[in-house]
Design a protein around this motif. Structure first.
Motif, PDB file in Angstrom:
ATOM      1  N   GLN A  54       0.828  -1.199   0.000  1.00 29.86           N
ATOM      2  CA  GLN A  54       0.000   0.000   0.000  1.00 29.86           C
ATOM      3  C   GLN A  54       0.871   1.262   0.000  1.00 29.86           C
ATOM      4  OE1 GLN A  54      -2.558   0.227   3.421  1.00 29.86           O
ATOM      5  NE2 GLN A  54      -3.557   2.114   2.694  1.00 29.86           N
ATOM      6  N   VAL A  55       1.947   1.211   0.767  1.00 29.94           N
ATOM      7  CA  VAL A  55       2.886   2.344   0.809  1.00 29.94           C
ATOM      8  C   VAL A  55       3.449   2.618  -0.573  1.00 29.94           C
ATOM      9  CG1 VAL A  55       5.161   3.062   1.663  1.00 29.94           C
ATOM     10  CG2 VAL A  55       3.513   2.049   3.227  1.00 29.94           C
ATOM     11  N   PHE A  56       3.973   1.523  -1.203  1.00 30.51           N
ATOM     12  CA  PHE A  56       4.566   1.683  -2.530  1.00 30.51           C
ATOM     13  C   PHE A  56       3.522   2.241  -3.512  1.00 30.51           C
ATOM     14  CE2 PHE A  56       7.558  -2.111  -1.536  1.00 30.51           C
ATOM     15  CZ  PHE A  56       8.318  -1.297  -0.738  1.00 30.51           C
ATOM     16  N   ALA A  57       2.304   1.655  -3.443  1.00 31.66           N
ATOM     17  CA  ALA A  57       1.248   2.069  -4.377  1.00 31.66           C
ATOM     18  C   ALA A  57       0.924   3.549  -4.212  1.00 31.66           C
ATOM     19  CB  ALA A  57       0.006   1.217  -4.155  1.00 31.66           C
ATOM     20  N   ASN A  58       0.812   4.027  -2.948  1.00 35.45           N
ATOM     21  CA  ASN A  58       0.504   5.431  -2.697  1.00 35.45           C
ATOM     22  C   ASN A  58       1.557   6.352  -3.288  1.00 35.45           C
ATOM     23  OD1 ASN A  58      -1.721   4.573  -1.365  1.00 35.45           O
ATOM     24  ND2 ASN A  58      -1.138   5.324   0.663  1.00 35.45           N
ATOM     25  N   VAL A  59       2.845   5.970  -3.059  1.00 33.59           N
ATOM     26  CA  VAL A  59       3.922   6.823  -3.571  1.00 33.59           C
ATOM     27  C   VAL A  59       3.895   6.852  -5.096  1.00 33.59           C
ATOM     28  CG1 VAL A  59       6.427   7.105  -3.655  1.00 33.59           C
ATOM     29  CG2 VAL A  59       5.335   6.445  -1.524  1.00 33.59           C
ATOM     30  N   MET A  60       3.664   5.658  -5.718  1.00 34.97           N
ATOM     31  CA  MET A  60       3.616   5.560  -7.175  1.00 34.97           C
ATOM     32  C   MET A  60       2.460   6.415  -7.715  1.00 34.97           C
ATOM     33  SD  MET A  60       6.050   3.574  -8.251  1.00 34.97           S
ATOM     34  CE  MET A  60       5.511   3.256  -9.884  1.00 34.97           C
ATOM     35  N   LYS A  61       1.326   6.363  -7.002  1.00 35.73           N
ATOM     36  CA  LYS A  61       0.138   7.089  -7.455  1.00 35.73           C
ATOM     37  C   LYS A  61       0.430   8.588  -7.459  1.00 35.73           C
ATOM     38  CE  LYS A  61      -4.743   7.497  -6.229  1.00 35.73           C
ATOM     39  NZ  LYS A  61      -5.075   8.199  -4.992  1.00 35.73           N
ATOM     40  N   ASN A  62       1.052   9.088  -6.384  1.00 33.48           N
ATOM     41  CA  ASN A  62       1.430  10.499  -6.330  1.00 33.48           C
ATOM     42  C   ASN A  62       2.321  10.889  -7.491  1.00 33.48           C
ATOM     43  OD1 ASN A  62      -0.009  11.054  -4.088  1.00 33.48           O
ATOM     44  ND2 ASN A  62       1.729  11.037  -2.659  1.00 33.48           N
ATOM     45  N   ALA A  63       3.295   9.985  -7.796  1.00 33.60           N
ATOM     46  CA  ALA A  63       4.245  10.289  -8.861  1.00 33.60           C
ATOM     47  C   ALA A  63       3.518  10.367 -10.205  1.00 33.60           C
ATOM     48  CB  ALA A  63       5.340   9.214  -8.899  1.00 33.60           C
ATOM     49  N   LEU A  64       2.593   9.405 -10.435  1.00 36.38           N
ATOM     50  CA  LEU A  64       1.852   9.403 -11.703  1.00 36.38           C
ATOM     51  C   LEU A  64       1.028  10.685 -11.839  1.00 36.38           C
ATOM     52  CD1 LEU A  64       0.632   5.687 -11.976  1.00 36.38           C
ATOM     53  CD2 LEU A  64       2.326   6.852 -13.396  1.00 36.38           C
ATOM     54  N   GLU A  65       0.372  11.061 -10.725  1.00 38.54           N
ATOM     55  CA  GLU A  65      -0.493  12.248 -10.777  1.00 38.54           C
ATOM     56  C   GLU A  65       0.321  13.520 -10.989  1.00 38.54           C
ATOM     57  OE1 GLU A  65      -4.031  10.480  -7.944  1.00 38.54           O
ATOM     58  OE2 GLU A  65      -2.652  12.007  -7.161  1.00 38.54           O
TER      59      GLU A  65
ATOM     60  N   THR B 117      -2.121  19.053  -2.511  1.00 41.08           N
ATOM     61  CA  THR B 117      -1.971  20.153  -3.462  1.00 41.08           C
ATOM     62  C   THR B 117      -2.746  19.837  -4.721  1.00 41.08           C
ATOM     63  OG1 THR B 117       0.008  19.076  -4.285  1.00 41.08           O
ATOM     64  CG2 THR B 117       0.304  20.809  -2.624  1.00 41.08           C
ATOM     65  N   LYS B 118      -3.403  18.647  -4.692  1.00 43.91           N
ATOM     66  CA  LYS B 118      -4.085  18.199  -5.907  1.00 43.91           C
ATOM     67  C   LYS B 118      -5.569  18.533  -5.806  1.00 43.91           C
ATOM     68  CE  LYS B 118      -2.534  14.259  -4.894  1.00 43.91           C
ATOM     69  NZ  LYS B 118      -2.246  12.825  -4.820  1.00 43.91           N
ATOM     70  N   PRO B 119      -6.233  18.653  -6.982  1.00 44.74           N
ATOM     71  CA  PRO B 119      -7.658  18.949  -6.977  1.00 44.74           C
ATOM     72  C   PRO B 119      -8.495  17.776  -6.478  1.00 44.74           C
ATOM     73  CG  PRO B 119      -6.876  18.564  -9.225  1.00 44.74           C
ATOM     74  CD  PRO B 119      -5.680  18.586  -8.362  1.00 44.74           C
ATOM     75  N   THR B 120      -8.014  16.567  -6.647  1.00 48.19           N
ATOM     76  CA  THR B 120      -8.784  15.396  -6.207  1.00 48.19           C
ATOM     77  C   THR B 120      -8.051  14.711  -5.080  1.00 48.19           C
ATOM     78  OG1 THR B 120      -7.655  14.012  -7.821  1.00 48.19           O
ATOM     79  CG2 THR B 120      -9.764  14.978  -8.490  1.00 48.19           C
ATOM     80  N   GLY B 121      -8.739  13.793  -4.418  1.00 42.35           N
ATOM     81  CA  GLY B 121      -8.112  12.983  -3.364  1.00 42.35           C
ATOM     82  C   GLY B 121      -8.296  13.610  -2.008  1.00 42.35           C
ATOM     83  N   THR B 122      -8.218  12.768  -0.988  1.00 40.33           N
ATOM     84  CA  THR B 122      -8.498  13.227   0.371  1.00 40.33           C
ATOM     85  C   THR B 122      -7.273  13.808   1.060  1.00 40.33           C
ATOM     86  OG1 THR B 122      -7.988  11.021   1.166  1.00 40.33           O
ATOM     87  CG2 THR B 122     -10.291  11.526   0.713  1.00 40.33           C
ATOM     88  N   GLY B 123      -6.041  13.537   0.506  1.00 36.20           N
ATOM     89  CA  GLY B 123      -4.829  14.026   1.181  1.00 36.20           C
ATOM     90  C   GLY B 123      -4.389  13.136   2.317  1.00 36.20           C
ATOM     91  N   LEU B 124      -4.908  11.891   2.302  1.00 40.43           N
ATOM     92  CA  LEU B 124      -4.477  10.978   3.360  1.00 40.43           C
ATOM     93  C   LEU B 124      -3.380  10.002   2.909  1.00 40.43           C
ATOM     94  CD1 LEU B 124      -7.769  10.016   5.202  1.00 40.43           C
ATOM     95  CD2 LEU B 124      -5.704  10.962   6.215  1.00 40.43           C
ATOM     96  N   GLY B 125      -3.106   9.946   1.607  1.00 45.41           N
ATOM     97  CA  GLY B 125      -2.163   8.944   1.045  1.00 45.41           C
ATOM     98  C   GLY B 125      -0.805   8.976   1.711  1.00 45.41           C
ATOM     99  N   MET B 126      -0.135  10.146   1.715  1.00 46.74           N
ATOM    100  CA  MET B 126       1.211  10.233   2.269  1.00 46.74           C
ATOM    101  C   MET B 126       1.201  10.090   3.792  1.00 46.74           C
ATOM    102  SD  MET B 126       3.344  10.148  -0.055  1.00 46.74           S
ATOM    103  CE  MET B 126       4.941  10.641   0.554  1.00 46.74           C
TER     104      MET B 126
ATOM    105  N   ARG C  23       6.491  20.603   1.252  1.00 46.77           N
ATOM    106  CA  ARG C  23       7.173  19.341   1.584  1.00 46.77           C
ATOM    107  C   ARG C  23       7.079  19.067   3.082  1.00 46.77           C
ATOM    108  NH1 ARG C  23      12.624  20.000  -0.557  1.00 46.77           N
ATOM    109  NH2 ARG C  23      13.198  20.563   1.573  1.00 46.77           N
ATOM    110  N   ASP C  24       7.130  20.125   3.913  1.00 45.66           N
ATOM    111  CA  ASP C  24       7.044  19.924   5.359  1.00 45.66           C
ATOM    112  C   ASP C  24       5.684  19.405   5.776  1.00 45.66           C
ATOM    113  OD1 ASP C  24       9.587  20.736   5.587  1.00 45.66           O
ATOM    114  OD2 ASP C  24       9.106  22.818   6.157  1.00 45.66           O
ATOM    115  N   LYS C  25       4.658  19.718   4.967  1.00 48.22           N
ATOM    116  CA  LYS C  25       3.296  19.347   5.384  1.00 48.22           C
ATOM    117  C   LYS C  25       2.780  18.094   4.688  1.00 48.22           C
ATOM    118  CE  LYS C  25       1.835  24.086   6.295  1.00 48.22           C
ATOM    119  NZ  LYS C  25       1.086  25.221   5.728  1.00 48.22           N
ATOM    120  N   VAL C  26       3.647  17.525   3.876  1.00 44.18           N
ATOM    121  CA  VAL C  26       3.139  16.487   2.985  1.00 44.18           C
ATOM    122  C   VAL C  26       2.598  15.278   3.728  1.00 44.18           C
ATOM    123  CG1 VAL C  26       5.312  15.273   2.623  1.00 44.18           C
ATOM    124  CG2 VAL C  26       3.631  15.334   0.793  1.00 44.18           C
ATOM    125  N   PHE C  27       3.094  15.068   4.991  1.00 42.25           N
ATOM    126  CA  PHE C  27       2.635  13.881   5.703  1.00 42.25           C
ATOM    127  C   PHE C  27       1.398  14.145   6.571  1.00 42.25           C
ATOM    128  CE2 PHE C  27       7.283  13.015   5.273  1.00 42.25           C
ATOM    129  CZ  PHE C  27       7.137  12.057   4.271  1.00 42.25           C
TER     130      PHE C  27
END
Lengths: 47, 992
Positions: free
Chosen positions: B883-894, B941-950, B931-935
């Motif tokens: 799940q961790v890997f998938a979340n990071v990959m998803k962010n990169a794709l977006e 910073t994206k229009p979609t998503g809940t912001g819980l991934g990272m 970057r400091d707030k990313v976790f």
């Protein structure tokens, strides 16, 4: 007790020499000869 | 020429002595060619013939005229023992050369552990035994001189013996004792002795030929006339006992066998001055041949003397009396010179060998005990030189004292039997390893005691010194103590009786005492060196001397110019600093041998062992500097101890098994140990139970491999209280890398952990506030929509059917959105437990990358794998890490989907004890603030998503003990590295 010496231990002259004297010197000479022969054979390694 | 004038005869004597000096001097001058074969071998064989002395020259004829063929035993013995020379003598020579032995007493002392008392005993007894023999030679010179000048001379009172004695002494000093090292080849002396052997052989054969063919008509006449004589015919056969018993023959053969090798002069010429081991083989036949030739005419001269002169009592002088009576003066002079040369050769070599014994084995031990080391070299050289004169003078005194009751042969035989007492210890010592110093000492002492009692006492009786009653009734009337019938042994002549008892007690005591006593380390190592074969056990390690000490030793005991040469030979081109310990040991042994050649084995051992070369001043300095060193060591030790004691951490040391040896004061406080308590604990006992299982094995393995170990642990006090701690253990080695134990530092982390937890708590509260803000923000949007729709519906302004339904649907979708946010939030906030198992990380990452590639393709994003190490495994919760890997990959794709050349790069590799998953993209990137707030939950910073991934990534990585590194530049891209620990919390680290 000393058979080697008593062989020749008799009062007789052999060729004008007492038998015991002749016997002792002959044996002596033989010993020298054998030793010289042995030394000559073994002496090959001497430089 | 008037042969009867003592002046002309004295002139001839003087000329002959001068000739000898000349021969010796020339030989010294041309020593190099003379030391090559065949000169070397010929000189050796002729020098051995120093065995034939004035005794042979005059005494053999005397013995033959009195006892017939018995004279031959003295030469048959050596001829028989020569059969064994190629083995026995060769071994004797080899050992003597290896050990640099110079005398028979030195040989025995060296064989039995370089024993100084044994050397002194043998030397003293042998010197006593040899004095009559030297006296015999001088007496022969004196008698023959008087015969030559005749009774009618005006100067008949003149006796040249003393002059001769002193001249020979000087000769010995000049050509024998010019150097202390007797193992050096004395070319001049040996050549002179060899020339004298030629002179005496020629003289004897000439005399024999003169008597046989000039006075008589050849052998046959002499023998025929003797055989016809009623009394003298008995000389041609072996008579009945006691006149010529087999026992006497046996005894004479035995003592002459021993004497030809062990007499001091024989040992010197045969063993010490042996040029090469191989020459023994030639000597083994050439020496018996010499003896044969010189004996050919003994019997004819004896019988001729008896037939012509008729008196057996003066038979010792037949060889000179016959030519004199026939007025053949030239022959008489040659015979006289032959006898003189036989005597002088013996005196020179014997006095030389004896003086060496006196100097090395009698005087030197006293000088060394007096600790006057600076004088040793010169004292030893001068005492050797003086010893020659002393020996010769003693011989002269004995010759004057001896009233002439003993035949020459009887005097000589006493010396033979004396030296035979050395045979058991010397010859058995070459083959029987078990022989001990005590055995040799007792054997030789008893042998000489019996020699004196059974042989010298009867001789003294004959001389009239001791009353005759002693031989008739025994001492104090005790018949079984009678010196010539000891313990009732009768029926033997005095000589064989004495030989039997002295050798019986000597050999018996040597064997018995040797079997009953044990050898010390010195004796064992010397026995092994003499007998051969490997030493039964390593001898005790000798003290190692430094090169400078050895240098000083050599300079102290050898003349300066020689010392330098020997030193350069010994060092063999090596610098003193290059020498290793074995080199130094070897050097020490060789230096001892060099000293042995000059000073004898016992003295050399004494000097080296006890290192007497250190003066008292130097010894004091050494002690003082040692004490200084100890004091300064004590100071630094105390300093170190106070440092260790003042540190707040627990510092402990353990032995190799890990048992605690010392714990400092802080350690005792921490672990709850009292000051007096000796902790019978290992370092594992100061760890909590869980840690002992978790890291105990790792620590033990690391220490066993000589590595250190450090890591976080939980410590355990004596009363079972656990505390967080950091442990560092290092191994301690001695200079040879042998482990001695460990040193450990245990740091109490209780306070640090508490501070950390407070900090975390504060951070948690802070992030809770931000999260609440984020949640509020997320919920406010759908709430806004719901609020608006609800207001419209409640206003009643909407009509129809479609619009109210749309309103209701909008409200429902808003509620669904809120529910989804709450579900995400609950999911994030729920306490998570990991289910860790061993996974290969590439097997988790691989499928994630594949699905990302599939997902990226329609968006024109290229997902590539730069590196995928397949050996990295770790204990992780596989599904959650996926799940961790998938979340990071998803962010990169977006982040990259809006770029035309969108690219995501994935790598898996090891870094130290951790594995790293690296995901880089060339997407939009983010600012440092973002970057400091990313976790933070709900930060996006994206229009979609809940912001819980990272936030979830962070949470799972934290649970794994991992780290997340983010590098990002707005507009250029982002790199995220997930650092996953592989082996628990700690790992071994190399130390030192």
């Amino acid at each position: 007790v000393w058979p080697l010496i008593s062989i020749a231990n008799r009062p007789a002259l052999v060729g004008g020499v007492p038998s015991l004297v002749l016997y002792l010197f002959l044996v002596w000479g033989a010993i020298v000869g054998v030793l010289a022969w042995v030394a000559g054979r073994a002496g090959g390694d001497d430089p | 020429v008037n042969w009867h004038s003592d002046a002309s005869l004295g002139g001839i004597l003087l000329a002959y002595l001068l000739f000898l000096f000349l021969v010796a001097a020339v030989a010294e001058r041309f020593s190099r060619p003379l030391q090559k074969a065949p000169f070397r071998t010929v000189t050796y064989v002729l020098a051995i013939s120093v065995y034939c002395t004035a005794w042979t020259f005059y005494g053999s004829v005397g013995l033959a005229a009195n006892r017939g063929l018995e004279f031959l035993t003295i030469y048959l013995g050596p001829a028989l023992v020569a059969l064994a020379w190629p083995t026995v003598l060769r071994k004797l020579v080899r050992v003597a050369k290896e050990q640099r032995i110079t005398t028979i007493s030195d040989f025995i002392a060296s064989r039995y552990g370089k024993s100084s008392p044994l050397g002194t005993l043998v030397a003293a007894l042998v010197v006593c035994g040899m004095i009559p023999y030297i006296a015999l030679q001088l007496k022969a010179v004196s008698v023959s001189f008087k015969m030559m000048i005749g009774g009618d001379s005006v100067l008949s009172g003149f006796d040249p013996t003393l002059l001769v004695a002193v001249t020979l002494g000087v000769f010995g000093i000049l050509f024998g004792a010019r150097n202390l090292d007797f193992t050096k080849h004395q070319t001049g002396l040996m050549t002179a002795v060899a020339v004298e052997s030629v002179v005496k052989l020629v003289a004897f054969v000439l005399a024999g030929a003169f008597v046989t063919w000039s006075i008589f008509d050849g052998f046959t006449t002499i023998f025929a006339r003797a055989a016809a004589h009623p009394e003298w015919s008995r000389l041609l056969v072996l008579d009945a006992p006691p006149a010529a018993s087999y026992a006497r023959w046996g005894a004479m053969l035995l003592i002459s066998m021993a004497a030809v090798m062990l007499l001091p002069r024989q040992f010197h010429v045969l063993v010490v001055q042996n040029p090469r081991e191989q020459d023994v083989r030639t000597a083994a036949w050439a020496f018996p041949l010499y003896l044969l030739v010189i004996n050919l005419f003994v019997l004819p001269i004896a019988l001729g003397g008896l037939l012509t002169l008729g008196n057996a009592a003066v038979a010792d002088s037949f060889i000179l009396a016959l030519p004199l009576k026939a007025e053949a003066h030239a022959v008489a002079v040659v015979v006289f010179l032959g006898g003189f040369s036989a005597a002088t050769a013996m005196i020179v070599v014997d006095s030389l060998a004896l003086s060496k014994m006196i100097s090395n084995d009698i005087l030197l031990p006293f000088i060394l005990r007096g600790r006057r080391f600076e004088e040793v070299y010169w004292a030893s050289l001068n005492s050797t030189r003086l010893g020659i004169l002393v020996v010769v003078t003693l011989g002269y005194a004995w010759a004057r004292m001896e009233a002439g009751q003993l035949l020459l042969v009887e005097m000589g035989l006493l010396s033979f039997i004396a030296v035979t007492q050395c045979a058991p210890a010397a010859l058995l010592g070459l083959y029987w390893r078990r022989g001990t110093r005590k055995g040799a000492f007792v054997g030789i002492s008893l042998g000489f005691a019996l020699w004196f009692y059974t042989l010298i006492l009867p001789a003294l009786v004959k001389e009239g010194v001791v009353p005759r009653a002693l031989l008739a009734h025994g001492p104090f009337g005790v018949t079984w103590l009678n010196p010539v019938a000891l313990f009732g042994l009768s029926g033997f002549d005095t000589l064989s009786h004495g030989v039997f008892w002295s050798l019986f007690f000597n050999l018996g005591a040597y064997l018995l005492v040797s079997v009953l006593t044990t050898q010390d380390a010195d004796e064992r190592s010397q026995a092994a060196a003499f007998v051969g074969g490997a030493p039964s056990e390593p001898s005790r390690t000798p003290a190692v001397l430094s090169v400078s000490e050895l240098e000083r030793l050599i300079h102290l005991y050898l003349p300066a110019e020689e010392a330098d040469e020997i030193l350069s030979q010994l060092l063999d081109g090596k610098a003193p600093r290059e020498l290793t310990l074995p080199d130094l040991l070897d050097l020490r042994i060789r230096v001892e041998r060099v000293l042995t050649a000059s000073l004898g084995a016992a003295a050399a051992r004494y000097i080296i062992e006890d290192r007497f070369t250190i003066s008292q001043g130097e010894a004091r300095q050494l002690v003082e500097s040692f004490q200084d060193m100890q004091r300064s060591l004590g100071k630094s030790e105390r300093l170190l101890a106070s440092v260790v004691e003042s540190v707040d951490d627990c510092i402990f040391t353990t032995d190799v098994e890990g048992r605690l040896i010392t714990v400092n004061a802080a350690g005792r406080r921490l672990l709850g140990l009292t000051a007096s308590e000796t902790p019978v604990l290992t370092y594992l006992d100061i760890l909590g139970d869980g840690d002992r299982r978790r890291v105990g094995g790792a620590i033990q393995r690391a220490v066993a491999e000589g590595l250190g170990w450090r890591g976080s642990v939980s410590g355990l006090t004596r009363d079972r209280h656990r505390f967080p701690a950091h442990l560092a253990i290092s191994c301690v080695f001695d200079p040879q890398r042998v482990p001695l134990g460990t040193v450990g530092v245990l740091r109490d982390l209780t306070e640090q952990v508490a501070t950390q937890q407070r900090l975390i708590q504060r951070e948690k509260l802070a992030s809770l506030g931000e999260m609440a803000a984020g949640v509020a923000h997320e919920i406010r949007n759908p709430l806004g929509g719901i609020k608006m729709a609800t207001r419209l519906l409640s206003s009643g302004e909407v009509s129809g059917e479609r619009i109210p339904r749309e309103m209701a649907e909008s409200i429902l979708s808003g509620i669904a959105e809120i529910e989804s946010i709450i579900a995400d939030l609950l999911d994030y906030a729920r306490e998570t437990r990991l289910d860790c198992q061993d996974y290969r990380l590439d097997r988790i990452l691989g499928p994630v990358v594949e699905s990302a590639q599939a997902e990226g393709e329609p968006r024109h994003v290229r997902v590539t794998v730069r590196r995928l190490d397949d050996v990295l495994s770790a204990s992780v919760d596989g599904p959650r890490l996926r799940q961790v890997f998938a979340n990071v990959m998803k962010n990169a794709l977006e982040a990259t989907e809006r770029r035309a050349d969108g690219r995501v790069d994935v790598a898996l590799y090891g870094r130290g004890p951790a594995a790293v998953v690296e995901v880089s993209d060339n997407g939009v990137g983010m600012t440092a603030e973002d970057r400091d707030k990313v976790f933070l939950p709900f930060f996006t910073t994206k229009p979609t998503g809940t912001g819980l991934g990272m936030a979830i990534v962070k949470k799972i990585m934290d649970l794994h003990g991992g780290e997340i590194e983010i590098e990002s530049t707005p507009g250029e891209g982002t790199t995220v590295r997930l650092v996953i620990p592989r082996a628990g919390l700690a790992a071994p680290v190399p130390v030192g």
